[in-house]
Design a protein around this motif. Structure first.
Motif, PDB file in Angstrom:
ATOM      1  N   GLY A 269      16.342   2.895   0.727  1.00  0.00           N
ATOM      2  CA  GLY A 269      17.700   2.478   0.362  1.00  0.00           C
ATOM      3  C   GLY A 269      17.751   1.101  -0.280  1.00  0.00           C
ATOM      4  N   PHE A 270      16.659   0.725  -0.964  1.00  0.00           N
ATOM      5  CA  PHE A 270      16.650  -0.606  -1.599  1.00  0.00           C
ATOM      6  C   PHE A 270      17.782  -0.748  -2.618  1.00  0.00           C
ATOM      7  CE2 PHE A 270      11.789  -0.537  -1.087  1.00  0.00           C
ATOM      8  CZ  PHE A 270      11.843  -1.308   0.064  1.00  0.00           C
TER       9      PHE A 270
ATOM     10  N   HIS B 250       0.825  -1.207   0.000  1.00  0.00           N
ATOM     11  CA  HIS B 250       0.000   0.000   0.000  1.00  0.00           C
ATOM     12  C   HIS B 250       0.860   1.260   0.000  1.00  0.00           C
ATOM     13  CE1 HIS B 250      -3.225  -2.815   0.990  1.00  0.00           C
ATOM     14  NE2 HIS B 250      -3.976  -1.920   0.386  1.00  0.00           N
ATOM     15  N   THR B 251       1.963   1.212   0.725  1.00  0.00           N
ATOM     16  CA  THR B 251       2.839   2.387   0.768  1.00  0.00           C
ATOM     17  C   THR B 251       3.479   2.637  -0.597  1.00  0.00           C
ATOM     18  OG1 THR B 251       3.346   1.728   3.018  1.00  0.00           O
ATOM     19  CG2 THR B 251       4.748   3.411   2.069  1.00  0.00           C
ATOM     20  N   LEU B 252       3.969   1.564  -1.218  1.00  0.00           N
ATOM     21  CA  LEU B 252       4.653   1.723  -2.509  1.00  0.00           C
ATOM     22  C   LEU B 252       3.668   2.024  -3.644  1.00  0.00           C
ATOM     23  CD1 LEU B 252       7.315  -1.149  -2.303  1.00  0.00           C
ATOM     24  CD2 LEU B 252       7.637   1.286  -1.839  1.00  0.00           C
ATOM     25  N   GLY B 253       2.405   1.726  -3.412  1.00  0.00           N
ATOM     26  CA  GLY B 253       1.376   2.030  -4.417  1.00  0.00           C
ATOM     27  C   GLY B 253       1.382   3.501  -4.811  1.00  0.00           C
ATOM     28  N   ASN B 254       1.855   4.358  -3.913  1.00  0.00           N
ATOM     29  CA  ASN B 254       1.956   5.800  -4.204  1.00  0.00           C
ATOM     30  C   ASN B 254       2.909   6.103  -5.344  1.00  0.00           C
ATOM     31  OD1 ASN B 254       0.323   7.078  -2.452  1.00  0.00           O
ATOM     32  ND2 ASN B 254       1.824   7.161  -0.779  1.00  0.00           N
TER      33      ASN B 254
ATOM     34  N   ALA C 235       5.952  -5.799  -3.398  1.00  0.00           N
ATOM     35  CA  ALA C 235       6.259  -5.778  -1.960  1.00  0.00           C
ATOM     36  C   ALA C 235       6.896  -7.102  -1.531  1.00  0.00           C
ATOM     37  CB  ALA C 235       4.994  -5.501  -1.161  1.00  0.00           C
ATOM     38  N   ASP C 236       6.419  -8.225  -2.100  1.00  0.00           N
ATOM     39  CA  ASP C 236       7.068  -9.517  -1.810  1.00  0.00           C
ATOM     40  C   ASP C 236       8.558  -9.440  -2.160  1.00  0.00           C
ATOM     41  OD1 ASP C 236       5.009 -11.213  -0.878  1.00  0.00           O
ATOM     42  OD2 ASP C 236       4.244 -11.478  -2.910  1.00  0.00           O
ATOM     43  N   ILE C 237       8.831  -8.914  -3.349  1.00  0.00           N
ATOM     44  CA  ILE C 237      10.213  -8.893  -3.846  1.00  0.00           C
ATOM     45  C   ILE C 237      11.108  -7.984  -2.994  1.00  0.00           C
ATOM     46  CG2 ILE C 237      11.658  -8.166  -5.814  1.00  0.00           C
ATOM     47  CD1 ILE C 237       9.341  -9.109  -7.659  1.00  0.00           C
ATOM     48  N   LEU C 238      10.549  -6.844  -2.559  1.00  0.00           N
ATOM     49  CA  LEU C 238      11.401  -5.851  -1.875  1.00  0.00           C
ATOM     50  C   LEU C 238      11.426  -5.979  -0.354  1.00  0.00           C
ATOM     51  CD1 LEU C 238      10.562  -2.674  -4.007  1.00  0.00           C
ATOM     52  CD2 LEU C 238      12.542  -4.185  -4.215  1.00  0.00           C
TER      53      LEU C 238
ATOM     54  N   ASP D 105      11.727  -0.640 -10.954  1.00  0.00           N
ATOM     55  CA  ASP D 105      11.362   0.775 -11.095  1.00  0.00           C
ATOM     56  C   ASP D 105      10.946   1.358  -9.747  1.00  0.00           C
ATOM     57  OD1 ASP D 105      11.913   0.881 -13.733  1.00  0.00           O
ATOM     58  OD2 ASP D 105       9.841   0.614 -14.424  1.00  0.00           O
ATOM     59  N   VAL D 106      10.136   0.594  -9.010  1.00  0.00           N
ATOM     60  CA  VAL D 106       9.655   1.084  -7.716  1.00  0.00           C
ATOM     61  C   VAL D 106      10.830   1.202  -6.739  1.00  0.00           C
ATOM     62  CG1 VAL D 106       8.187   0.529  -5.733  1.00  0.00           C
ATOM     63  CG2 VAL D 106       7.314   0.201  -8.048  1.00  0.00           C
ATOM     64  N   ALA D 107      11.760   0.232  -6.775  1.00  0.00           N
ATOM     65  CA  ALA D 107      12.932   0.288  -5.888  1.00  0.00           C
ATOM     66  C   ALA D 107      13.743   1.555  -6.162  1.00  0.00           C
ATOM     67  CB  ALA D 107      13.799  -0.959  -6.087  1.00  0.00           C
ATOM     68  N   ARG D 108      13.875   1.885  -7.441  1.00  0.00           N
ATOM     69  CA  ARG D 108      14.620   3.100  -7.829  1.00  0.00           C
ATOM     70  C   ARG D 108      13.933   4.347  -7.258  1.00  0.00           C
ATOM     71  NH1 ARG D 108      14.694   1.393 -13.143  1.00  0.00           N
ATOM     72  NH2 ARG D 108      16.609   0.217 -13.351  1.00  0.00           N
ATOM     73  N   ARG D 109      12.583   4.366  -7.435  1.00  0.00           N
ATOM     74  CA  ARG D 109      11.842   5.553  -6.988  1.00  0.00           C
ATOM     75  C   ARG D 109      11.794   5.674  -5.462  1.00  0.00           C
ATOM     76  NH1 ARG D 109       6.878   4.035 -10.921  1.00  0.00           N
ATOM     77  NH2 ARG D 109       8.132   3.954 -12.791  1.00  0.00           N
ATOM     78  N   SER D 110      11.995   4.575  -4.752  1.00  0.00           N
ATOM     79  CA  SER D 110      11.896   4.632  -3.277  1.00  0.00           C
ATOM     80  C   SER D 110      13.266   4.612  -2.622  1.00  0.00           C
ATOM     81  CB  SER D 110      11.103   3.454  -2.732  1.00  0.00           C
ATOM     82  OG  SER D 110      10.346   2.823  -3.664  1.00  0.00           O
ATOM     83  N   GLU D 111      14.289   4.823  -3.415  1.00  0.00           N
ATOM     84  CA  GLU D 111      15.638   4.691  -2.874  1.00  0.00           C
ATOM     85  C   GLU D 111      15.870   5.606  -1.663  1.00  0.00           C
ATOM     86  OE1 GLU D 111      18.661   5.229  -5.811  1.00  0.00           O
ATOM     87  OE2 GLU D 111      20.201   4.569  -4.375  1.00  0.00           O
TER      88      GLU D 111
END
Ligand code: SF4
Length: 368
Positions: free
Chosen positions: A234-235, A157-161, A191-194, A224-230
């Motif tokens: 810090g993924f 839900h958080t990364l859905g943003n 979310a499973d992956i990260l 892509d999401v990992a990049r945007r949430s770095e």
């Protein structure tokens, strides 16, 4: 225009090279040569592509921590196509990986309309029992049910943003009639992956997801999401490898929904004999023609069985290939040999299933 890959389809890609080019997947061939003790799947180019496997190779060589993230979707019976991932996990377990194993019961529920209870039973009695019986040590895995992981749900839900509908539509082809649970599901997968990289688990750590090429849309989105949430988490971008999809005995992809296409891990001797007898081969129309012209192993499903599962020794496989191409080996005899190997494997597997059943029950109790 890029080819669309659908993670929930039964089709098999015709052109792996084109997929690699379209989606920027690197060839695994060179890096397999640098990998210590490469598995038969690596040596035989069944694992044909990767993203950032270098990071994992470095962790293996330096004996640093790394994570393997994988999932199983409990739906239908488990077949030889599913076994590929287990073989990969066993290799990683032998190379000191921390394995996170997700039972994707929500995915079964959302995409196959299987109740969560049915998915749970299939996961325990079919998939997890088979995983352990094939040689994966589940006690050493971080096993969880997707529907019961608060950390995964919260992260989804958080990364859905970070993702909008147009993006999901472009990746998965969702349309006006797609149901909302299905549209949201890719965020659960991301979310499973990260989530193993959250501070409450391993913290930012190299991770790898070994998948069939059909699962690549989830990987592209997760990276892509990992990049945007770095800045937030810090993924480290998850790495991935891609294996060819196991061809079915009747053509197309080996699939639980097409029983004649698949050798199930719980098939009887009679079922195996019938299915192999009916399988597509690369042989001639007549025995005479085959003796004269030879067979074509690259168009033969029986040969795929040897390559993917039945003949781990490369020399032996090469001999069989030469015998086929020269016409020395004919399909009837080759099928008999495959049946013998399959039945030996399945008989042993049945025995292993019996002996691990109790252990699985206890393991699930501990994870409930
Ligand atoms: S001899 Fe075996 S490998 Fe060759 S085409 Fe026939 S079944 Fe396939």
């Amino acid at each position: 225009m890029a080819i669309q890959i659908d993670p929930w389809s039964d089709s098999i890609p015709q052109d792996y090279a084109k997929l690699m080019e379209d989606f920027g997947i690197k060839s695994f061939e060179k890096i397999a040569e640098k990998t210590p003790d490469p598995s038969h799947l690596m040596r035989r180019k069944i694992i044909f592509g990767h993203r950032d496997f270098e990071r994992i190779l470095k962790a293996i060589k330096k004996e640093n921590d790394y994570v393997v993230m994988t999932g199983l979707m409990p739906s239908g019976r488990m077949h030889l196509g599913h076994k590929l991932v287990v073989d990969e996990l066993i290799w990683y377990q032998d190379h000191d990986a921390k394995i996170y194993l997700c039972v994707a019961d929500l995915e079964s529920h959302i995409t196959r309309e299987i109740s969560l209870q049915e998915a749970r039973e299939a996961a325990i009695n079919e998939y997890l029992t088979n995983f352990q019986a094939l040689g994966l040590n589940l006690e050493e895995c971080n096993l969880y049910f997707q529907s019961q992981s608060d950390a995964v749900q919260k992260l989804a839900h958080t990364l859905g943003n970070k993702v909008n509908f147009s993006e999901l539509k472009a990746i998965y082809g969702f349309g006006g009639d797609s149901n909302v649970s299905h549209i949201f599901y890719p965020m659960i997968d991301v979310a499973d992956i990260l989530h193993p990289q959250l501070e409450e688990f391993e913290g930012p750590t190299p991770s790898i997801v070994p998948v069939g090429i059909d699962q690549d849309p989830h990987l592209r989105l997760a990276r892509d999401v990992a990049r945007r949430s770095e800045n937030d988490y810090g993924f480290i971008l998850p790495s991935s490898t891609y294996h060819r999809l196991m061809p079915g005995l009747t053509g197309g992809k080996m699939s639980s929904s097409k029983p004649k296409s698949a050798i199930f891990l719980t098939d009887s001797i009679e079922e195996v004999e019938k299915k192999v007898a009916d399988a597509i081969t690369g042989g001639g129309h007549t025995v005479e023609e085959q003796k004269k012209e030879g067979g074509n192993p690259d168009e033969c499903i029986i040969y795929s069985l040897y390559v993917y599962h039945l003949m781990p020794d490369d020399e032996e496989l090469l001999e069989l290939r030469k015998a086929c191409e020269s016409g020395k080996l004919i399909c009837g005899d080759c099928k008999k040999k495959a049946i013998k190997f399959l039945n030996k494997f399945l008989k042993n597997h049945k025995k292993n299933r019996k002996s691990v059943k109790k252990k699985i029950g206890k393991l699930i109790e501990d994870h409930s």
